[in-house]
Structure formats: structure tokens, C-alpha cells
Design a protein around this motif. Sequence first.
Motif, PDB file in Angstrom:
ATOM      1  N   LEU B 175       1.222  -1.391  -0.026  1.00 44.76           N
ATOM      2  CA  LEU B 175      -0.191  -0.258   0.021  1.00 44.76           C
ATOM      3  C   LEU B 175       0.545   1.129  -0.103  1.00 44.76           C
ATOM      4  O   LEU B 175       0.515   2.339  -0.550  1.00 44.76           O
ATOM      5  N   ILE B 176       1.688   1.259   0.776  1.00 46.56           N
ATOM      6  CA  ILE B 176       2.254   2.449   1.405  1.00 46.56           C
ATOM      7  C   ILE B 176       3.356   2.368  -0.220  1.00 46.56           C
ATOM      8  O   ILE B 176       3.393   3.846  -1.164  1.00 46.56           O
ATOM      9  N   ASP B 193     -10.408   5.341  -7.277  1.00 43.25           N
ATOM     10  CA  ASP B 193     -10.677   4.652  -7.856  1.00 43.25           C
ATOM     11  C   ASP B 193      -9.187   3.678  -8.374  1.00 43.25           C
ATOM     12  O   ASP B 193      -9.771   2.482  -7.728  1.00 43.25           O
ATOM     13  N   GLY B 194      -8.437   4.816  -8.417  1.00 41.12           N
ATOM     14  CA  GLY B 194      -6.796   3.409  -8.845  1.00 41.12           C
ATOM     15  C   GLY B 194      -6.432   2.810  -7.336  1.00 41.12           C
ATOM     16  O   GLY B 194      -6.829   2.365  -7.054  1.00 41.12           O
ATOM     17  N   LEU B 199      -6.186  -2.168  -3.943  1.00 44.61           N
ATOM     18  CA  LEU B 199      -6.591  -2.608  -2.780  1.00 44.61           C
ATOM     19  C   LEU B 199      -6.972  -4.533  -2.989  1.00 44.61           C
ATOM     20  O   LEU B 199      -6.452  -5.023  -2.545  1.00 44.61           O
ATOM     21  N   GLU B 200      -8.023  -4.331  -4.403  1.00 48.63           N
ATOM     22  CA  GLU B 200      -8.463  -5.876  -4.008  1.00 48.63           C
ATOM     23  C   GLU B 200      -7.453  -6.447  -5.261  1.00 48.63           C
ATOM     24  O   GLU B 200      -7.821  -8.045  -3.880  1.00 48.63           O
ATOM     25  N   ASN B 201      -6.874  -6.112  -5.894  1.00 42.40           N
ATOM     26  CA  ASN B 201      -5.496  -7.623  -6.157  1.00 42.40           C
ATOM     27  C   ASN B 201      -4.663  -7.425  -4.542  1.00 42.40           C
ATOM     28  O   ASN B 201      -4.086  -8.631  -4.635  1.00 42.40           O
ATOM     29  N   HIS B 202      -4.207  -6.668  -4.483  1.00 38.51           N
ATOM     30  CA  HIS B 202      -3.206  -6.874  -2.789  1.00 38.51           C
ATOM     31  C   HIS B 202      -3.951  -7.686  -2.431  1.00 38.51           C
ATOM     32  O   HIS B 202      -3.249  -8.562  -1.947  1.00 38.51           O
ATOM     33  N   LEU B 203      -5.025  -7.308  -1.465  1.00 36.43           N
ATOM     34  CA  LEU B 203      -5.604  -8.323  -0.865  1.00 36.43           C
ATOM     35  C   LEU B 203      -5.608  -9.986  -1.075  1.00 36.43           C
ATOM     36  O   LEU B 203      -5.870 -11.247  -0.379  1.00 36.43           O
ATOM     37  N   TYR B 204      -5.637 -10.202  -2.808  1.00 34.79           N
ATOM     38  CA  TYR B 204      -6.566 -11.362  -3.435  1.00 34.79           C
ATOM     39  C   TYR B 204      -4.838 -12.006  -3.518  1.00 34.79           C
ATOM     40  O   TYR B 204      -4.954 -13.170  -2.502  1.00 34.79           O
ATOM     41  N   VAL B 205      -4.407 -11.807  -3.353  1.00 35.30           N
ATOM     42  CA  VAL B 205      -2.909 -11.810  -3.796  1.00 35.30           C
ATOM     43  C   VAL B 205      -2.679 -12.515  -1.881  1.00 35.30           C
ATOM     44  O   VAL B 205      -1.339 -13.541  -2.067  1.00 35.30           O
ATOM     45  N   LEU B 206      -2.731 -11.237  -0.886  1.00 34.08           N
ATOM     46  CA  LEU B 206      -2.011 -11.137   0.021  1.00 34.08           C
ATOM     47  C   LEU B 206      -2.716 -12.583   1.189  1.00 34.08           C
ATOM     48  O   LEU B 206      -1.604 -13.469   0.840  1.00 34.08           O
ATOM     49  N   PHE B 207      -3.786 -13.229   0.894  1.00 37.90           N
ATOM     50  CA  PHE B 207      -4.645 -14.166   1.169  1.00 37.90           C
ATOM     51  C   PHE B 207      -4.742 -14.980   1.226  1.00 37.90           C
ATOM     52  O   PHE B 207      -4.134 -16.665   1.299  1.00 37.90           O
ATOM     53  N   ASN B 208      -4.335 -15.037  -0.564  1.00 36.26           N
ATOM     54  CA  ASN B 208      -4.509 -16.972  -1.851  1.00 36.26           C
ATOM     55  C   ASN B 208      -2.392 -16.845  -1.650  1.00 36.26           C
ATOM     56  O   ASN B 208      -2.750 -18.284  -2.335  1.00 36.26           O
ATOM     57  N   GLY B 209      -2.246 -16.396  -1.659  1.00 31.03           N
ATOM     58  CA  GLY B 209      -0.643 -16.178  -2.561  1.00 31.03           C
ATOM     59  C   GLY B 209      -1.015 -15.936  -3.814  1.00 31.03           C
ATOM     60  O   GLY B 209      -2.003 -16.182  -4.486  1.00 31.03           O
ATOM     61  N   LEU B 210       0.611 -16.336  -4.351  1.00 30.47           N
ATOM     62  CA  LEU B 210       0.627 -16.231  -6.059  1.00 30.47           C
ATOM     63  C   LEU B 210       0.465 -17.731  -6.466  1.00 30.47           C
ATOM     64  O   LEU B 210      -0.008 -17.302  -7.611  1.00 30.47           O
ATOM     65  N   ASN B 211       1.249 -18.249  -6.247  1.00 26.41           N
ATOM     66  CA  ASN B 211       1.042 -19.627  -6.122  1.00 26.41           C
ATOM     67  C   ASN B 211      -1.014 -20.284  -6.399  1.00 26.41           C
ATOM     68  O   ASN B 211      -1.014 -20.154  -5.110  1.00 26.41           O
TER      69      ASN B 211
END
Lengths: 218, 218, 218, 218
Positions: B175-176, B193-194, B199-211
Amino acid sequence: MTAQQSKFEAPKFRRRADERPDEVLDAALQLFLRDGFEATRVEDIAKIAGISKATVYLYFPSKVALLEGLVKRSISPVALMAENAMIQFEGSGQDAIRMALRLVSEKLSDPNIFGIPVLVMREAGRFPDLAKIYHDEVISHVLPAFKSVIVNGMASGEFREVDVELTIRNIVGPLILHVALGNIFEMGDNSADGLQTFLENHLYVLFNGLNKETRNDG
Amino acid sequence: MTAQQSKFEAPKFRRRADERPDEVLDAALQLFLRDGFEATRVEDIAKIAGISKATVYLYFPSKVALLEGLVKRSISPVALMAENAMIQFEGSGQDAIRMALRLVSEKLSDPNIFGIPVLVMREAGRFPDLAKIYHDEVISHVLPAFKSVIVNGMASGEFREVDVELTIRNIVGPLILHVALGNIFEMGDNSADGLQTFLENHLYVLFNGLNKETRNDG
Amino acid sequence: MTAQQSKFEAPKFRRRADERPDEVLDAALQLFLRDGFEATRVEDIAKIAGISKATVYLYFPSKVALLEGLVKRSISPVALMAENAMIQFEGSGQDAIRMALRLVSEKLSDPNIFGIPVLVMREAGRFPDLAKIYHDEVISHVLPAFKSVIVNGMASGEFREVDVELTIRNIVGPLILHVALGNIFEMGDNSADGLQTFLENHLYVLFNGLNKETRNDG
Amino acid sequence: MTAQQSKFEAPKFRRRADERPDEVLDAALQLFLRDGFEATRVEDIAKIAGISKATVYLYFPSKVALLEGLVKRSISPVALMAENAMIQFEGSGQDAIRMALRLVSEKLSDPNIFGIPVLVMREAGRFPDLAKIYHDEVISHVLPAFKSVIVNGMASGEFREVDVELTIRNIVGPLILHVALGNIFEMGDNSADGLQTFLENHLYVLFNGLNKETRNDG
DNA sequence: AATGAATGAGGATTCATTCAT
DNA sequence: CATGAATGAATCCTCATTCAT
């Protein structure tokens, strides 16, 4: 302070000019990081480098030139290295990123290097030239490399479907913040070991996610 | 620009003194962000606020006081809010974090707020007081809140086993970096909006991981 | 040195701002003439004007601005006056020139004025702006006026046939040299009386020639 | 530029040291005239002379010494020549002056010479030594010579009765102004031809006067 | 003889801050 | 309250000059 001269010869000044620029940059980095660009006095840089104020100007035409010199000297090579490593890497996307970050963070534990990105973030706003140099020499190399790793990973089914551009912030952001916090609040440690520990946790979270049970929607 | 107010609430021509400090802070933030603290002249702040240089000193005892005033005014409430929200939240750890970040990033899209963390990162090095204020008013509130959410999440089996302290960098770092990049290199967009998209992408990656296929070793 | 304050009130600074610029220019002229532009320190100008170095910059944006201010303040009016006098003059060409030179040399005995042309000759080379100002404000006014007097004089049969442009050097050159010698070598005297005496001899030679028996070929 | 000389007279590659001082003075004059003494950097003089800054100090002990060297080198001979020519001259006073001025102005068209008087006028104020040298080497020779020509001319009835001292300004002033104007404002031309043309007009006006009908009162 | 390297001393300019009104 | 006027202290940068080689 100026000491270290054998009792025999007293070479008031004169030293191999080749080493000078580097010594000056070292001193500049140290103070820029501690006090910021504006608040750092050229005279103090000189003092640390063991030369006179005027001599600084023998090697760098202005105070900003020191800033720019720092970026060129320290970061560019690291960026290039990471770029090449990723481009030539043959394994999985995960391993490519893992290797790149390890490579970078090894270098970042060199005190002459890890402060530069933070420095740039602090000062680039007011020095468009500096921003441009950093962009050209670092960002424009590293960004595309990461991008293609992610894109390939998604294509091969290794990675989830994510926004490529935005995901790069997930890869790099934690690292930057870690270094910055160490620098500014003296939280965490920026030693080689500290960085290593941090990195392993970062990679673990990055690839597997915080959640134990992940969605399989991606 | 100064005059021109309806006859109703118009105290002749001059705003109530109560509003002055805020206007001064607004002006200061704007310039501090653009030029950095040292390079910003009090006179310019005054000009933007529509008052005279000397008047600034009527409300703030010094230039640094402006810096400190900024942190106190803008960030503390946000931090408190996030802290409270997380503490009182009753759902899953994931939802707690999700909510907290959304809350924060809503505020961050207010130009009077989103620049503060970046500003602090830039200037805290040289102003221990500023660092302390930020630490006391922001970090010391938000950090423990996040920590306890993570700890609880691990205890309940929702989250993987991670290093709590270090993982916070994974939550906040992207985020920073996103905001800083927008600020400095004018990459990405910091509009509401940006930020939302990011944020949505960030949370998605954060919780589920890239793999896609995650290890179940946690 | 800063003295001269009644025992009653001690106005550390503060004085009517209107007088300041003039006082600063007076001080500047004095030193510029004695030491040259480059060798004069702004601090010394300030000291003579009884103010601080920084205050000079309150009224003049730079050291060169002082130079330009001097020309604008002192010479332009004299040049305009001479120009008008010549244009409106109704008598013979000889009397027109006589009058103009007398007018000018009266002013030249004002120490705030007579040094300016010398100053300009000394410094104009390196400050194109200064040369331009002097040209526009002085030369471009005086030159045409003299020219037309000479042209008319030749047309009416009063004057010999001469090269108009070049002859102006015969009219002005001796005057300049006289002042310069006084200034630099402290030869001759630049008092009002001295100038008067010089001027009468100059006009006598200028109009009648050195030779007792003149050619009547013109 | 440095090398490339025939094998015959070639002392390897480097000009005889004897010529060096002259080359340095040439360079110095050029820059002193263009930029003034203070604003001229020794390094630039050296660059033009094709040597290093330190080498300048091999030939001249200081920057001022260059100034003094210039006067000694260039003007003294001219002044002596003019002096001798006038003393030994056997014709009329008019012809003596005419000859002297022609002699001088021939030399003046040498760019290494014509700038010196202007240079002295610019800088003598702050360098009493320079003023003294010029006075001793030039003025003290030329002035008496002119004086005696005028005195003799008046005694023989050739010249009108004039103030001897002051009249010398009528003889020399126009010439100085002509050169100065060319130098500073780039008005008129200082070529040999331009000077010649100017001189003829000057002498014509000087001896015959502007007025066609002259008074016979002298 | 020649010079690259180094520096001390100095000067223009800026700016946060204060004070009299 | 508000401000125009004033300044002390600082800081970048320049340059004549020196010294070791």
C-alpha cells in the motif's frame, strides 16, 4: 581526525585521485540518508571524506551531482544483475522471483546500496533529473523483468490470474518498507541476517498467501 | 479569493480564526509533499494560505511545528479508527484486515491524508520528534491491532504460521509503495478508484498467494 | 558607527522604507566607483547604507540590479533634460551645444551623477543589460539631439562640413576624459568650478579651433 | 596545436620559453578587456595561452602582475615614441600634433595595444600601482610633450591662447572616447581604416573649429 | 620547466524568525 | 490580529594561489 600519517612524511594533501570520487560518494550517502539532501552540508561531506570542501567540487560539479552519482554508482549494477538473472532463468516463476529477491537483498545489506531507494523516494520529487535517472537505470530494467515472469507464470498455470502491474507492488513493497522502517525508525534490523529472515517470511506469504485454505477460483 | 462571502455568515471579510490553522496546514502539506520540508519556504506556505509570513508564526511556533501539526491532525484519527475497528471486529481475521485496509485506503484518497506517511518517511530521519509522534500516534496503535488479528487468526487455524512482526510488512508495504510511486514517479493513479482497484488485487494476493497450488505444510 | 540614536528611543531597525533604496544606491555608487563592481562587496554597501546585508536584497534582487538602478536613477533624467533643451532650443547651433554641455556639466558636479558614465564604461562590457540600459536611456536620446543640431548648423552655413557621427566624439570626448582623469588619477578638479573652467576652454577650442588662422575651405 | 613544427628549428615540441610571457599577456589582455580584471579567471587565461594554470605563475607572480605587465609591455614604447617624435619635430605645432596622433593611432589599431588605456581607466582606481605605472610610463611622457608643443605654438602666434592643461583633453579625449565606444558598445569601428577616418575628422575640427566664421579675438 | 591536485578564504544569496506598529 | 520591515546565520560555490611530482 586527519591523522594516520607516519612520522616520516607529512603529505598535507595529495592522494590518488582515483579513489576520491568513491570516498566522497560514500560520505555523501551517509549524510544524505541521515539528514536528507537539503539539510546536508557539503562541508560535512568533505570532512568525512577527509578532504576540503573545494575538493568535492573538483570531482562533482554540484551538490545534486552527488545525488545522481550515488544512483549511478550503486543501484544500476544491482538492477542490471537482477534483470539478467530473471531473463536468463530457466526454472519456475516462483524460483525466478525467489532468486531475484535473494540476489537483490544480498546487495541491499551493503550499506552503500540499501539506502539508495529510500533516498530516491525522499528526494526525487524535487529533482526531476534524479527521478529520471532512477527510472531509467532501475525501474525501467526491473519492472519489465518481473512483469514477464508473472505473465509467463500465469500462462503456464503456475500463478493465479492477477493484475500484473499491481502485483509487482506486492513483491517489492514489503522489501522497501522493511528497509525503510529499519532506516527511519530503527525498527527491525537491516543486517544481512535480518534481511534474510525477513525475506524468507515474505516469500512464504507472497507465494502461499496468508490463508491456510485458499480459494481455487483463480 | 479572500473576500466574496454571502452577507449572511460573513464576518466582514476574514475567516474565523479557528479555521486558520487548518488552512495553514493544508498549504504546508501541499508544499512539503511537493518540495520536501527543507526546500519549502514559510513564505510560500503563507502565500497559499492567503496570509502573511508573520501570521503563520501566530499559529505555529516554528516550521517544524507545522510538520508535527500535520501528523497530529490527519493521521491520528485514521489510525485510531482502524485500531478500533480491528479490535471490535467480530468476523474472521481475513475480514478484519480487509476492512481495516479498506477503511484506511478510503481516507488515503483524501489528498490531505494520503501524503502524510510518505512525508514522514521522508523527513522523520532528521526530526526525532516527528518520528516519535508518528510512532506514538500511528504505529503504536496500528501495529498491535494487526498483530493481534494475525495471532488470533493463527490460533484459530485460519492463517498459516508466519512471523507476525514481519508479516505486517506484507500487509502494509504494498500500500505504501503504491502511494509513493504515484506521488514520486507519477506511476499508477492515486485516485479513489485507482486505490480501490489496487487494494482488491493486493488483498487477493495477500490472502491466497501467487501460487495456484499452495503447500499445505503451514 | 550605528550610533546617533536619542537616548530615549532605541529603534533597533525600522526606518521609512521609501528612503532606503536611494540610500543603498548612494552607497553602491560610492563603492562601485572606488573599487569596481566585482570588487565591491554587498556587505560593505549595506554597512555604508546603515542596514544589514539581507536588507539590501529587500530592495534590489541582485548586485547587478544595483548597477542598473544607478543608471536609471541618475542619468536618465539628465539625458532627457539635455535632449529636450536641445530640441526646443531656438538660437544658433553653437549656443544650443553650449547650453546643453553647461546643463550637463552642472549636473555632473553632483557626485551622485558624474561617476555614472565612467562606471558604465568600466562595467558595461560584461553586463550586456547594463550596456543596453545606458544605450537606451542615455545614448539613444542624446546622440540624435546632437546630430540634428550639427546637421542644422551645417545646413544654415553656421558649421563647417564635418562627419556628424564622428564629430560628436569631439564634443563629448573631452568632457568624459576630464571627469575620468579626475576620478582615476585625481588630476584636475571635478568641483563645480573646475568643471566650469574646463568647459569654457573646451567650448572655445571646439568652436574656434586651435589654429588662429583657419582655412576657409569648409 | 601544440606539436607539429619542422625538424629544423624544432625544440622538440615546445615553444621557446622566452615567448611564453608574451603569449600569456596576449591572452590576459583579451580577457581583461572583455570581462574586466576581477571577472577574468587565471585558468581561462592559461587555457587561451595553451598552458596550465600553474604555469602562469611561473612567469608572473600574481594576477595583478599580469595587469602591470601589460602596461609596461605595450604602451610604454608607444608613449616614448610619440614623445620623441614631438620633441624632435621641427615643423609647425599643428603638424607636430597631427603626426603624433597619427603615430599613436597607427599603433592603436594593433589589438594588443589599443585596449590598454581603456583597461587602465577601468581598473586603475583599485590598483594604485597600476595607476602609478601608467602615469609614470605614459602620462608623464606624453603630457609634457603636448604641453610644450602647445606652448610653443601659442608663442609663435600659430595657436590661439588657450589653457594648456585643459586643451590636452581636447586633443586626446575624442580619441579615447572613440576607442572606448567601439570597445564597449560596439559603435563605430576600430579597424585601422575606421581609426584613420575618425582621426582626419578629429584633426580638422580640432584645428579649425566647428564654426565657419571664427572669432579673431584669441 | 610544467602540471594535476588540493585548499583557504571569501562572497552572493536565502530564509526562518523577530519586532514595532 | 495582522503584517511589513529587518536581520543573523547559514550554505553553496568560486578562485587565486601553492605544492608534490
